[in-house]
Design a protein around this motif. Sequence first.
Motif, PDB file in Angstrom:
ATOM      1  N   TYR A 219       0.812  -1.209   0.000  1.00 33.13           N
ATOM      2  CA  TYR A 219       0.000   0.000   0.000  1.00 33.13           C
ATOM      3  C   TYR A 219       0.853   1.270   0.000  1.00 33.13           C
ATOM      4  O   TYR A 219       2.064   1.230   0.222  1.00 33.13           O
ATOM      5  CB  TYR A 219      -0.933  -0.021   1.211  1.00 33.13           C
ATOM      6  CG  TYR A 219      -1.888  -1.184   1.152  1.00 33.13           C
ATOM      7  CD1 TYR A 219      -3.127  -1.055   0.541  1.00 33.13           C
ATOM      8  CD2 TYR A 219      -1.521  -2.425   1.675  1.00 33.13           C
ATOM      9  CE1 TYR A 219      -3.994  -2.126   0.463  1.00 33.13           C
ATOM     10  CE2 TYR A 219      -2.386  -3.506   1.596  1.00 33.13           C
ATOM     11  CZ  TYR A 219      -3.626  -3.353   0.985  1.00 33.13           C
ATOM     12  OH  TYR A 219      -4.480  -4.406   0.895  1.00 33.13           O
ATOM     13  N   ALA A 220       0.165   2.376  -0.243  1.00 32.70           N
ATOM     14  CA  ALA A 220       0.851   3.663  -0.336  1.00 32.70           C
ATOM     15  C   ALA A 220       0.077   4.712   0.443  1.00 32.70           C
ATOM     16  O   ALA A 220      -1.147   4.687   0.498  1.00 32.70           O
ATOM     17  CB  ALA A 220       0.948   4.093  -1.795  1.00 32.70           C
ATOM     18  N   LEU A 221       0.821   5.611   1.051  1.00 36.23           N
ATOM     19  CA  LEU A 221       0.198   6.725   1.769  1.00 36.23           C
ATOM     20  C   LEU A 221       1.114   7.928   1.613  1.00 36.23           C
ATOM     21  O   LEU A 221       2.318   7.826   1.841  1.00 36.23           O
ATOM     22  CB  LEU A 221       0.038   6.360   3.251  1.00 36.23           C
ATOM     23  CG  LEU A 221      -0.712   7.321   4.176  1.00 36.23           C
ATOM     24  CD1 LEU A 221      -1.241   6.558   5.377  1.00 36.23           C
ATOM     25  CD2 LEU A 221       0.141   8.480   4.636  1.00 36.23           C
ATOM     26  N   THR A 222       0.552   9.063   1.194  1.00 41.35           N
ATOM     27  CA  THR A 222       1.396  10.244   1.050  1.00 41.35           C
ATOM     28  C   THR A 222       0.819  11.398   1.844  1.00 41.35           C
ATOM     29  O   THR A 222      -0.375  11.446   2.114  1.00 41.35           O
ATOM     30  CB  THR A 222       1.518  10.691  -0.417  1.00 41.35           C
ATOM     31  OG1 THR A 222       0.207  10.885  -0.948  1.00 41.35           O
ATOM     32  CG2 THR A 222       2.278   9.684  -1.253  1.00 41.35           C
ATOM     33  N   CYS A 223       1.701  12.316   2.199  1.00 42.40           N
ATOM     34  CA  CYS A 223       1.242  13.500   2.919  1.00 42.40           C
ATOM     35  C   CYS A 223       1.458  14.711   2.032  1.00 42.40           C
ATOM     36  O   CYS A 223       2.285  14.695   1.132  1.00 42.40           O
ATOM     37  CB  CYS A 223       1.994  13.657   4.234  1.00 42.40           C
ATOM     38  SG  CYS A 223       3.681  14.162   4.028  1.00 42.40           S
ATOM     39  N   PRO A 224       0.673  15.760   2.259  1.00 47.39           N
ATOM     40  CA  PRO A 224       0.816  16.946   1.415  1.00 47.39           C
ATOM     41  C   PRO A 224       2.166  17.608   1.624  1.00 47.39           C
ATOM     42  O   PRO A 224       2.781  17.441   2.674  1.00 47.39           O
ATOM     43  CB  PRO A 224      -0.313  17.865   1.883  1.00 47.39           C
ATOM     44  CG  PRO A 224      -0.905  17.257   3.084  1.00 47.39           C
ATOM     45  CD  PRO A 224      -0.336  15.906   3.297  1.00 47.39           C
TER      46      PRO A 224
END
Length: 430
Positions: A219-224
């Motif tokens: 999975y992937a998760l990004t922050c601004p």
Amino acid sequence: MKNFVEELRWRGMIHDVMPGTEEMLQKEMVTAYVGIDPTADSLHIGHLVSIMMLRHLQRSGHRPVVLVGGATGMIGDPSGKSQERNLLDEPTLRHNQECLKGQIAHFLDFDSEAPNKAVMANNYDWMKEFSFLNFIRDVGKHITVNYMMAKDSVKKRISGENGEGMSFTEFTYQLVQGYDFLELYRTLGCRLQMGGSDQWGNITTGTEMIRRIAGGEAYALTCPLITKSDGGKFGKTEQGNIWLDPDRTSPYQFYQFWINVSDTDASKYIRIFTTRLKEAIEALEAEHAQAPHLRVLQKALAHDITCDVHSEADYIAAVEASEILFGKGTTETLHRLGEKTLLSVFDGVPRFNIAKEVLDNGCNILDLLAGQTSIFPSKGEARRTMKDGGVMINREKVAEDTVINTAQLLNGRYLLAQRGKKNYYLIIVG
RNA sequence: GGGGAGGUACCAGAGCGGUCAAAUGGGGCAGACUGUAAAUCUGUUGGCACAGCCUUCGGAGGUUCGAAUCCUCCUCUCCCCA
């Protein structure tokens, strides 16, 4: 197990999450990583966002992995506007890695016996022996160029208005980074990669590889991207980056950076860079709204992060110095300060050394500020600023005909010069 | 390879023979107001021995009393055609 995604969500640290990520994190302990380029032997505060993501991750009961990009750092990520990178030799690389680990250890637990203690890895370790032929056979084969071309980072470079094209090396970057994810998936069971929003494309190449090559789910998760309300770059001042290394950015300057954050940014940053709870932060905001001049938000922010990065003692020293510098300090209070306090207050303030002879017969202020020292780049500029009333010696305004002599020295050998409201310089005589 | 456009201060961008240390905007710096915030307003933004002088308009020469402005060569960038 705390809901990690929810935690990041209210903190405003989520830009994009792959479907299924939250469910997985709720079900069991997950190993997740972020990558950091070891281009220097210190982190700067821009790196802190990633570190905080890992910190929240670990506090939620999951296992953080810090991946040092020894190999990828040599290539250069086309997603950023980064220039060609320099190759680091291996000793430098190892040195940098150790320094970074020391700094990150303030935020993550690397040493306990907890099952979710943090891990550090360096992709140089598995990339250095990987031959080109093996790489294109074992990795390149599974990803189509069509897939790679569809990434925004690539499209932008190929069709962009200021399209300078991109080298094959840069084009390959996403494969190399994607392979890191695969490697960590295999060796550590890592199933989540996090990063800034500009990393989304690279991260999904990794999840794709894991799916195609290893038949796994990742999975992937990004922050601004962290921004400033006035549009400027976060973490940069005229003096350059704000570093975690006290030799590059003193604790006093570090503290000052956070204290000077604007109100709108303070609300945003306190969520990102501290571990304070939602209710506590909202209470602080209410308090701040009542008495904005007290700047409780900035103070809380500066407190937490200075203590985390440096120490409680460094924090206290920074506060004391700030009170003397920005409080009701006068020439008299300055003169009353003992040498020891004086030096500790001005620890972290730029210093200049001049010979005692210079002041023996009196020294013109212009010559002192733009000749003997480089507080001003030219006498003309010093003169102009003085005309505006922007120059002070020992907290007293001076004009261009002022002459400085030994009688004005603090403790017999110091002068405090001030350019504008915020820039202090300590001149040491002798 | 052919044709065209252009390189001006930190950036963008005017100026195209004297009144140019070079408009305007942005950025920077400083001042006022405040809270070491934001917004706003003001001043300033090549150097110096500062009503003056010196060095600047891609580089080197030249024309001229006088050049960022005209000419020659060099150099770099961009665009179009092949």
